[in-house]
Design a protein around this motif. Structure first.
Motif, PDB file in Angstrom:
ATOM      1  N   LEU A  77      -8.771  -1.777  -4.871  1.00  0.00           N
ATOM      2  CA  LEU A  77      -7.906  -2.813  -4.297  1.00  0.00           C
ATOM      3  C   LEU A  77      -8.545  -3.552  -3.123  1.00  0.00           C
ATOM      4  N   ALA A  84       0.432  -4.263  -4.235  1.00  0.00           N
ATOM      5  CA  ALA A  84       1.646  -3.508  -3.920  1.00  0.00           C
ATOM      6  C   ALA A  84       1.737  -2.334  -4.872  1.00  0.00           C
ATOM      7  N   SER A  85       2.168  -1.198  -4.359  1.00  0.00           N
ATOM      8  CA  SER A  85       2.346   0.016  -5.168  1.00  0.00           C
ATOM      9  C   SER A  85       1.096   0.370  -5.972  1.00  0.00           C
ATOM     10  N   GLY A  86      -0.064   0.137  -5.395  1.00  0.00           N
ATOM     11  CA  GLY A  86      -1.306   0.474  -6.091  1.00  0.00           C
ATOM     12  C   GLY A  86      -1.675  -0.507  -7.188  1.00  0.00           C
ATOM     13  N   MET A  87      -0.957  -1.621  -7.239  1.00  0.00           N
ATOM     14  CA  MET A  87      -1.249  -2.603  -8.288  1.00  0.00           C
ATOM     15  C   MET A  87      -1.635  -3.961  -7.695  1.00  0.00           C
ATOM     16  N   PHE A  88      -2.344  -4.744  -8.497  1.00  0.00           N
ATOM     17  CA  PHE A  88      -2.703  -6.090  -8.094  1.00  0.00           C
ATOM     18  C   PHE A  88      -1.454  -6.960  -8.159  1.00  0.00           C
ATOM     19  N   GLN A  89      -1.228  -7.722  -7.087  1.00  0.00           N
ATOM     20  CA  GLN A  89      -0.048  -8.576  -7.069  1.00  0.00           C
ATOM     21  C   GLN A  89      -0.451 -10.020  -7.310  1.00  0.00           C
ATOM     22  N   VAL A  90       0.197 -10.640  -8.273  1.00  0.00           N
ATOM     23  CA  VAL A  90      -0.124 -12.030  -8.635  1.00  0.00           C
ATOM     24  C   VAL A  90       1.183 -12.815  -8.743  1.00  0.00           C
TER      25      VAL A  90
ATOM     26  N   PRO B  34      -1.142   4.025 -11.208  1.00  0.00           N
ATOM     27  CA  PRO B  34      -1.800   2.737 -11.450  1.00  0.00           C
ATOM     28  C   PRO B  34      -3.217   2.664 -10.891  1.00  0.00           C
ATOM     29  N   ASN B  35      -4.105   2.052 -11.657  1.00  0.00           N
ATOM     30  CA  ASN B  35      -5.465   1.728 -11.227  1.00  0.00           C
ATOM     31  C   ASN B  35      -6.277   2.929 -10.762  1.00  0.00           C
ATOM     32  N   SER B 147       6.809 -12.345  -8.265  1.00  0.00           N
ATOM     33  CA  SER B 147       5.515 -11.693  -8.474  1.00  0.00           C
ATOM     34  C   SER B 147       5.426 -10.948  -9.796  1.00  0.00           C
ATOM     35  N   SER B 148       4.177 -10.718 -10.190  1.00  0.00           N
ATOM     36  CA  SER B 148       3.889  -9.755 -11.250  1.00  0.00           C
ATOM     37  C   SER B 148       2.902  -8.749 -10.666  1.00  0.00           C
ATOM     38  N   LEU B 149       2.989  -7.506 -11.102  1.00  0.00           N
ATOM     39  CA  LEU B 149       2.060  -6.476 -10.644  1.00  0.00           C
ATOM     40  C   LEU B 149       1.225  -5.997 -11.830  1.00  0.00           C
ATOM     41  N   VAL B 150      -0.062  -5.779 -11.591  1.00  0.00           N
ATOM     42  CA  VAL B 150      -0.944  -5.449 -12.692  1.00  0.00           C
ATOM     43  C   VAL B 150      -1.659  -4.117 -12.481  1.00  0.00           C
ATOM     44  N   ASP B 151      -1.628  -3.317 -13.528  1.00  0.00           N
ATOM     45  CA  ASP B 151      -2.293  -2.010 -13.549  1.00  0.00           C
ATOM     46  C   ASP B 151      -3.352  -2.066 -14.651  1.00  0.00           C
TER      47      ASP B 151
END
Lengths: 97, 484
Positions: A77, A84-90, B34-35, B147-151
């Motif tokens: 990251l 956010a929450s360990g994830m990529f935010q887009v 995630p990730n 937003s969208s969150l990606v794992d």
């Protein structure tokens, strides 16, 4: 062969490029030149030439199915502009129902 | 009932059962924070290079061979270019020009007009290798509408795509196709096919046309199907939707719909990133694959007997009914269990009953896999032997089986310990018969008066006295003798 403004718009959309009118004009000219060059290449007789899928004369570069260590979450990251929450935010990609 | 013919095609994505991802050494796992299973390759960092996983090619080849597809011995990967946040490189490594497999078919069972089971061949257009994308969650689901969150744990997991021709003509055929495909993939150990984890995913395309019309109607793709039930329900809803449009003289729009489980309807997918111009070109980071006969022979050698062949063999070799054969070949483990129990003991019919009814019944009730069966195949075989040689009756055997299932012990030990062995001693049974006759004068009288049913009551009396252990044939014989 001159590209139409619509074609240039389509290409910039596909490439996710935002161009100013001047840049778009320049791109139209350059892209047209590239296409002209391909028109020129088309004149070559390639009847008996195999299509080139790869420039290296080797095949079957394979690895054994084994796991290797992954990156730490921190490293993953590190370059993300937002997360956010360990994830990529887009920005949201699927519209609300 | 409807005036439209249903035309269904299916795209199946199966995540392959490998240790590592398609092009890097990250672990191929379905559930993880995630990730935590990502690296520069599957995150698409500049300068990283993919290297193809050999096992993923072999698993793909198994599938191609199983469905009789033509193998492209020279095959390449290509880049499918599009932008989407769950696609880290902005292209997916896939195949289009020289897919690993071309053509082929899946043989499915369908109900014929006369109600008999018929075989139908659903054609395949191609079978190709690609990499999975990451997973994204959107808006309200993540507490942020913008937003969208990606794992990216899923990004780069080896994926096999199996594309069918539009050969299915009913929801039932589509269901049979899915079940057959899943069963074969499980037999091949190509994928664990866990739909609830997205390891196996179906996309249906469906169109309607008036019966007799040659050309297909406008097709609509339905996505977001994470169970067989979702496929069935969404197809039903979509067919209904299209029927209404056509009935009212309207035109079906070509589009992608998402199945909405909650409302039971299909809804148009609205994506901000749609631009279907994939500009495929050969992947310069991966060299071509040449598949020679030696490689194919190795793959063939690792292939199991497929479910359909095994089912047919069970019918011919063991004399099983189609129904029993289907149950006993429903999974590779069940079929192997059955054949292990048969080893050195040729009573396929009785053993099939015990496996299909008692054992599977108990396992299902406890939600256990046959691999975890407390009763081993040889133990079940020995139980059947005890019935066949007259040591115990079938009824007692069920009691013994219950104990075996709970304790995992051998049948013979339970029989000895509990004194469950069958009584076949003539004088002992004669004495008991005599007691029962004396105690039931009414039944004896009725029987002599011609009431056959009273005889059964007397037999029951003997069985009660012996707790079911008396040899039934002997009881019958001796009772009749004494009553005549």
């Amino acid at each position: 062969m001159r590209l139409t403004p619509e074609e240039v718009d389509h290409i910039t959309l596909l490439a996710r490029l935002e161009l100013s009118p001047a840049e778009r004009e320049r791109a139209a000219g350059e892209l047209s030149q590239i296409l002209d060059y391909f028109e020129q290449l088309k004149q070559l007789d390639t009847e008996n030439v195999e299509p080139t899928e790869h420039v290296l004369p080797i095949n079957n570069v394979l690895r054994v199915d084994e796991t290797r260590p992954c990156l730490s979450l921190e490293a993953v990251l590190q370059n993300a502009p937002e997360h956010a929450s360990g994830m990529f935010q887009v920005p949201r990609v699927v519209e609300a129902e | 009932m409807s005036k439209y013919e249903i035309v269904i095609g299916m795209e199946v994505h199966a995540e392959l059962l490998t240790e590592s991802k398609q092009f890097c050494g990250c672990a191929n796992v379905a559930v993880a924070p995630p990730n935590t299973h990502v690296c520069p390759v599957c995150l698409g960092f500049p300068g990283s290079l993919p290297v193809l996983n050999e096992k993923s090619v072999e698993l793909s080849l198994r599938t191609v061979l199983a469905f009789d597809s033509k193998i492209n011995k020279h095959t390449i990967f290509e880049r499918k270019n599009y932008f989407y946040p769950d696609l880290p490189k902005a292209y997916q490594i896939s195949q289009r020009l020289f897919t690993l497999g071309e053509g082929g078919c899946v043989e499915i069972d369908v109900a014929g007009q006369d109600g008999q089971v018929q075989t139908k061949r659903v054609g395949l257009s191609d079978v190709h290798m690609e990499e999975d994308t990451g997973k994204s969650q959107h808006g309200e689901a993540i507490g942020d509408p913008d937003s969208s969150l990606v794992d990216f744990n899923r990004a780069g997991i080896p994926l096999l795509e199996i594309v069918s021709a539009p050969d299915m003509r009913s929801i039932e055929e589509a269901e049979s196709y899915m079940a057959t495909l899943r069963q074969v993939l499980l037999y091949l150990e190509v994928s664990d096919c866990k739909m609830e984890l997205g390891r196996l995913r179906f996309e249906a395309s469906v169109s309607l046309r008036p019966f007799g019309q040659e050309e297909y109607g406008t097709r609509v793709e339905v996505k977001n199907l994470n169970s067989m039930k979702a496929v069935r329900d969404s197809l039903r809803a979509e067919i209904e939707r299209q029927t209404k449009i056509l009935d009212s003289g309207g035109k079906v729009q070509q589009q992608t719909m998402l199945w909405d489980e909650a409302s039971g309807t299909t809804q148009p997918m609205r994506s901000k990133e749609q631009a279907h111009d994939y500009r495929y070109f050969p992947e310069p980071d991966l060299v071509p694959i040449e598949i020679d006969n030696a490689w194919l022979d190795r793959v063939r050698a690792a292939m199991p007997e497929l479910p359909r062949a095994r089912r047919q063999r069970f019918q011919t070799d063991y004399g099983l009914s189609a129904y029993d054969a289907e149950i006993l070949t429903s999974t590779r483990d069940i079929a192997s269990y059955y054949e292990a129990a048969l080893e050195n003991y040729n009573n396929p019919k009785t053993i099939s009953n015990w496996v299909a009814n008692e054992l599977l019944g108990r396992l299902n009730a406890e939600n256990k896999d046959i691999i975890a069966s407390p009763v081993r195949p040889t133990q079940l075989r020995d139980l059947v032997k005890l019935i066949d040689d007259g040591t115990i009756s079938g009824k007692i055997a069920k009691e013994v089986f219950d104990e075996m299932f709970m304790e995992g012990r051998d049948a013979i030990l339970i029989v000895r310990e509990k004194g469950l062995g069958q009584i076949s001693d003539t004088s002992e049974i004669e004495a008991i018969c005599q007691r029962v006759i004396e105690a039931n004068p009414k039944a004896v009288e009725d029987y002599k008066g011609g009431k056959e049913r009273s005889f059964a009551a007397l037999v029951g009396g003997v069985m009660k006295e012996t707790r079911g252990r008396a040899n039934p044939a002997l009881v019958n014989e001796l009772l009749k003798k004494q009553l005549s």
